[in-house]
Design an enzyme around this catalytic site. Structure first.
Site, PDB file in Angstrom:
ATOM      1  N   HIS A 135      39.089  28.895  42.000  1.00 30.69           N
ATOM      2  CA  HIS A 135      38.911  30.193  42.674  1.00 30.69           C
ATOM      3  C   HIS A 135      38.321  31.291  41.790  1.00 30.69           C
ATOM      4  O   HIS A 135      37.926  32.333  42.279  1.00 30.69           O
ATOM      5  CB  HIS A 135      40.233  30.681  43.269  1.00 30.69           C
ATOM      6  CG  HIS A 135      41.152  31.258  42.218  1.00 30.69           C
ATOM      7  ND1 HIS A 135      41.913  30.465  41.407  1.00 30.69           N
ATOM      8  CD2 HIS A 135      41.391  32.532  41.832  1.00 30.69           C
ATOM      9  CE1 HIS A 135      42.596  31.226  40.577  1.00 30.69           C
ATOM     10  NE2 HIS A 135      42.300  32.489  40.794  1.00 30.69           N
TER      11      HIS A 135
HETATM   12  C1  UD1 Z   1      42.457  37.697  42.623  1.00 27.98           C
HETATM   13  C2  UD1 Z   1      42.433  38.064  41.151  1.00 27.98           C
HETATM   14  C3  UD1 Z   1      42.466  36.808  40.307  1.00 27.98           C
HETATM   15  C4  UD1 Z   1      43.664  35.956  40.704  1.00 27.98           C
HETATM   16  C5  UD1 Z   1      43.586  35.658  42.188  1.00 27.98           C
HETATM   17  C6  UD1 Z   1      44.738  34.807  42.666  1.00 27.98           C
HETATM   18  C7  UD1 Z   1      41.203  40.159  40.764  1.00 27.98           C
HETATM   19  C8  UD1 Z   1      40.008  40.767  40.159  1.00 27.98           C
HETATM   20  N1  UD1 Z   1      41.231  38.818  40.795  1.00 27.98           N
HETATM   21  O1  UD1 Z   1      41.255  37.004  42.911  1.00 27.98           O
HETATM   22  O2  UD1 Z   1      42.580  37.150  38.957  1.00 27.98           O
HETATM   23  O3  UD1 Z   1      43.660  34.760  39.947  1.00 27.98           O
HETATM   24  O4  UD1 Z   1      43.590  36.900  42.897  1.00 27.98           O
HETATM   25  O5  UD1 Z   1      44.497  34.302  43.944  1.00 27.98           O
HETATM   26  O6  UD1 Z   1      42.101  40.852  41.166  1.00 27.98           O
HETATM   27  N2  UD1 Z   1      40.317  36.450  50.659  1.00 27.98           N
HETATM   28  C9  UD1 Z   1      40.710  36.120  51.931  1.00 27.98           C
HETATM   29  N3  UD1 Z   1      42.014  36.303  52.258  1.00 27.98           N
HETATM   30  C10 UD1 Z   1      42.926  36.778  51.390  1.00 27.98           C
HETATM   31  C11 UD1 Z   1      42.507  37.118  50.103  1.00 27.98           C
HETATM   32  C12 UD1 Z   1      41.199  36.955  49.741  1.00 27.98           C
HETATM   33  O7  UD1 Z   1      39.923  35.670  52.755  1.00 27.98           O
HETATM   34  O8  UD1 Z   1      44.114  36.885  51.757  1.00 27.98           O
HETATM   35  C13 UD1 Z   1      38.890  36.228  50.279  1.00 27.98           C
HETATM   36  C14 UD1 Z   1      37.979  37.323  50.697  1.00 27.98           C
HETATM   37  O9  UD1 Z   1      36.758  36.747  51.031  1.00 27.98           O
HETATM   38  C15 UD1 Z   1      37.827  38.151  49.468  1.00 27.98           C
HETATM   39  C16 UD1 Z   1      37.884  37.098  48.375  1.00 27.98           C
HETATM   40  O10 UD1 Z   1      38.793  36.118  48.880  1.00 27.98           O
HETATM   41  O11 UD1 Z   1      36.670  38.889  49.435  1.00 27.98           O
HETATM   42  C17 UD1 Z   1      38.346  37.596  47.054  1.00 27.98           C
HETATM   43  O12 UD1 Z   1      39.666  38.096  47.137  1.00 27.98           O
HETATM   44  P1  UD1 Z   1      40.221  39.151  46.053  1.00 27.98           P
HETATM   45  O13 UD1 Z   1      41.594  39.496  46.411  1.00 27.98           O
HETATM   46  O14 UD1 Z   1      39.283  40.254  45.832  1.00 27.98           O
HETATM   47  O15 UD1 Z   1      40.285  38.346  44.704  1.00 27.98           O
HETATM   48  P2  UD1 Z   1      40.720  36.848  44.402  1.00 27.98           P
HETATM   49  O16 UD1 Z   1      39.512  36.026  44.350  1.00 27.98           O
HETATM   50  O17 UD1 Z   1      41.834  36.356  45.272  1.00 27.98           O
END
Ligand code: UD1
Length: 359
Positions: free
Chosen positions: A205
Site C-alpha cells: 500500500h
Molecule cells: C496512510 C498513511 C500510511 C499508512 C496507511 C495505513 C499517510 C501519509 N499515509 O496511507 O503511512 O501506512 O495509512 O493504511 O498518512 N482509501 C479508501 N478508503 C479508506 C481509506 C483510503 O478508499 O478508508 C483510498 C482512497 O483512494 C485514498 C487512498 O486510499 O485516496 C489513500 O488513503 P490515505 O488515507 O490518504 O492514505 P493511505 O494510503 O491509507
C-alpha cells in the site's frame, strides 16, 4: 488529567486500542480519554470494523476529512482539530505513528500550547521522499514526550540531539499482538482456501510502491511468479485496488486478492503463513513476533532489529530479487525464535505511567 487521542488511519486504531484498554485499570483512574477520529480512513473495513473488533470507545468527534492531496487533507484536519482542542481543553494530546493524522495532531498541539506526546517516536527510514518520514520527524521535533518502542529509536533521537522527554516503553503493537493472538486459529486460514504453512501472505500500500506503474507492475509480476508454485493471498488496501485497476494490472496464477480483513484474522493469516511479504511497518513486526520470516517490499526498513538472523529481509527490488528473497525466507528453519526486541507487551501501561507522572 484529560488526554485527547488523535487517530485516523487503520494502524492507529490498533495502536490506540491498547492504551484505551489499559486506561480501564483502577490504577489509572485519574486519567480520562476522549478520542478524535480525523476520518482519514472512512471505509467500514478500514475503520468502523476495527473500532468494533478492538472495542475502542466511540470517538467523541469524527472530523470526516476523507481523502485528498496531503496538504489539503492535513490542512482540513488541523482546522477541525483546532476547534476540538479549544473546546475540550486537553492536558495532553496523544498521537500515534506517522500518518497525516499524526502530523495534524502534532502541529495543533504545538501551536495551541498543549503538551504533545508521540507514541512510536524515533523511527527513521532516512528517506525524505516518504511522506511518513516527514510526518514522524516533524512530530518528534515538536513533541514534549516521546514514547520509543526500541533502543534503535532512542539512538535515532539521540543522533538528532534529542534526549529530554524520551522514554523507552516498548512497542504497543506487541500489546496488541498479545491481545489478538488469543483469538487466532488455523480455521481462518482454511476459510480462505489455504493450508497452514503453505502460502505467502502479501500486502502492498505504500505510495513508493503503488504510485509508479512500473514499480507496481514489478511487484505483481514477482508475486504472480511466486504464485505459480505457492498460493499468495493479498488483502488489498483500497488505494492499491484503485491504482491496480487504473494501471490495468490483474493478478495471475494462484495470487488471490481479497478485501481488507479484521486484525485478529490478519494475525491468524500471519501466524500460519510460510512467508509474509509486505511494505507495512506493523506487519513486519507482527511476523517477527509470530516467528514467521518476512520479506519487506521496500528499499529500507525502520525496524532494522528484525533483519538480524534473517527474520526480515530487504530484497533487491526487481522481480527476480523479490522471488529469490521469498524463496530464501521460506527455507528458513523455524526451530529457533527471534530474540525479543519490542519490550514485554506492557507498553500501553508504561505510557500511562509516564503520563500520570509516575515514571
Ligand atoms: C496512510 C498513511 C500510511 C499508512 C496507511 C495505513 C499517510 C501519509 N499515509 O496511507 O503511512 O501506512 O495509512 O493504511 O498518512 N482509501 C479508501 N478508503 C479508506 C481509506 C483510503 O478508499 O478508508 C483510498 C482512497 O483512494 C485514498 C487512498 O486510499 O485516496 C489513500 O488513503 P490515505 O488515507 O490518504 O492514505 P493511505 O494510503 O491509507
Amino acid at each position: 488529567m484529560k488526554i485527547l487521542s488523535v487517530v485516523g488511519a487503520r494502524p492507529q486504531f490498533i495502536k490506540a486500542s491498547t492504551v484505551s484498554r489499559r486506561l480501564k485499570d483502577e490504577r489509572f483512574r485519574g486519567l480520562s480519554e476522549a478520542i478524535v477520529h480525523t476520518g482519514q480512513h472512512y471505509d467500514d473495513a478500514m475503520s468502523g470494523a476495527f473500532f468494533r473488533e478492538l472495542e475502542i470507545p466511540e470517538p467523541r468527534w469524527n472530523l470526516a476529512v476523507g481523502s485528498g492531496p496531503h496538504g489539503a487533507q492535513t490542512g482540513r484536519m488541523m482546522e477541525r482539530l483546532e476547534g476540538v482542542a479549544s473546546d475540550y481543553k486537553p492536558d495532553v494530546i496523544l498521537v500515534y505513528g506517522y500518518t497525516n493524522s499524526t502530523l495534524a495532531g502534532a502541529l495543533v498541539a504545538a501551536k495551541s500550547g498543549v503538551t504533545l506526546a508521540h507514541v512510536e517516536a524515533g523511527l527513521r527510514s532516512f528517506r525524505r521522499a516518504m511522506p511518513e518520514e516527514i510526518n514522524r520527524a516533524v512530530t518528534d521535533r515538536v513533541s514534549d514526550t516521546l514514547f520509543c518502542p526500541t533502543q534503535q529509536a532512542i539512538d535515532n533521537l539521540k543522533a538528532e540531539g534529542r534526549t529530554k522527554g524520551v522514554h523507552l516503553v516498548g512497542d504497543v503493537m506487541y500489546d496488541a499482538f498479545l491481545h489478538a493472538a488469543k483469538r487466532c486459529t488455523p480455521e481462518i486460514v482454511e476459510r480462505f482456501g489455504l493450508e497452514p504453512g503453505r502460502y505467502v501472505l502479501a500486502t502492498i500500500h505504500r505510495a513508493e510502491n503503488t504510485d509508479q506503474r512500473e514499480r507496481l507492475a514489478t511487484l505483481f509480476d514477482a508475486l504472480s511468479h511466486v504464485a505459480t508454485t505457492t498460493p499468495v493471498l493479498l488483502p488489498i488496501h483500497p488505494r492499491t485496488a484503485v491504482l491496480l485497476s487504473d494501471a490495468g494490472i490483474g493478478p495471475k496464477h494462484n495470487l488471490k486478492l481479497v478485501d481488507p480483513v479484521p486484525h485478529a484474522e490478519l494475525l491468524s493469516l500471519i501466524m500460519y503463513a510460510a512467508v509474509v511479504a509486505t511494505d507495512s511497518g506493523g506487519m513486519q513486526k507482527e511476523a517477527y513476533l509470530a516467528g514467521v520470516p518476512c520479506v519487506t517490499l521496500r528499499d529500507e526498513t525502520e525496524w532494522t532489529e528484525t533483519l538480524a538472523g534473517g527474520w526480515n529481509r530487504l530484497p533487491r527490488m526487481d522481480a527476480a530479487g523479490i522471488v529469490e528473497a521469498i524463496s530464501a525466507a521460506s527455507g528458513m528453519s523455524r526451530s529457533v525464535r527471534p530474540p525479543p526486541v519490542f519490550g514485554d507487551g506492557n507498553a500501553a501501561a508504561a505510557i500511562l505511567e509516564v503520563l500520570a507522572g509516575r515514571r
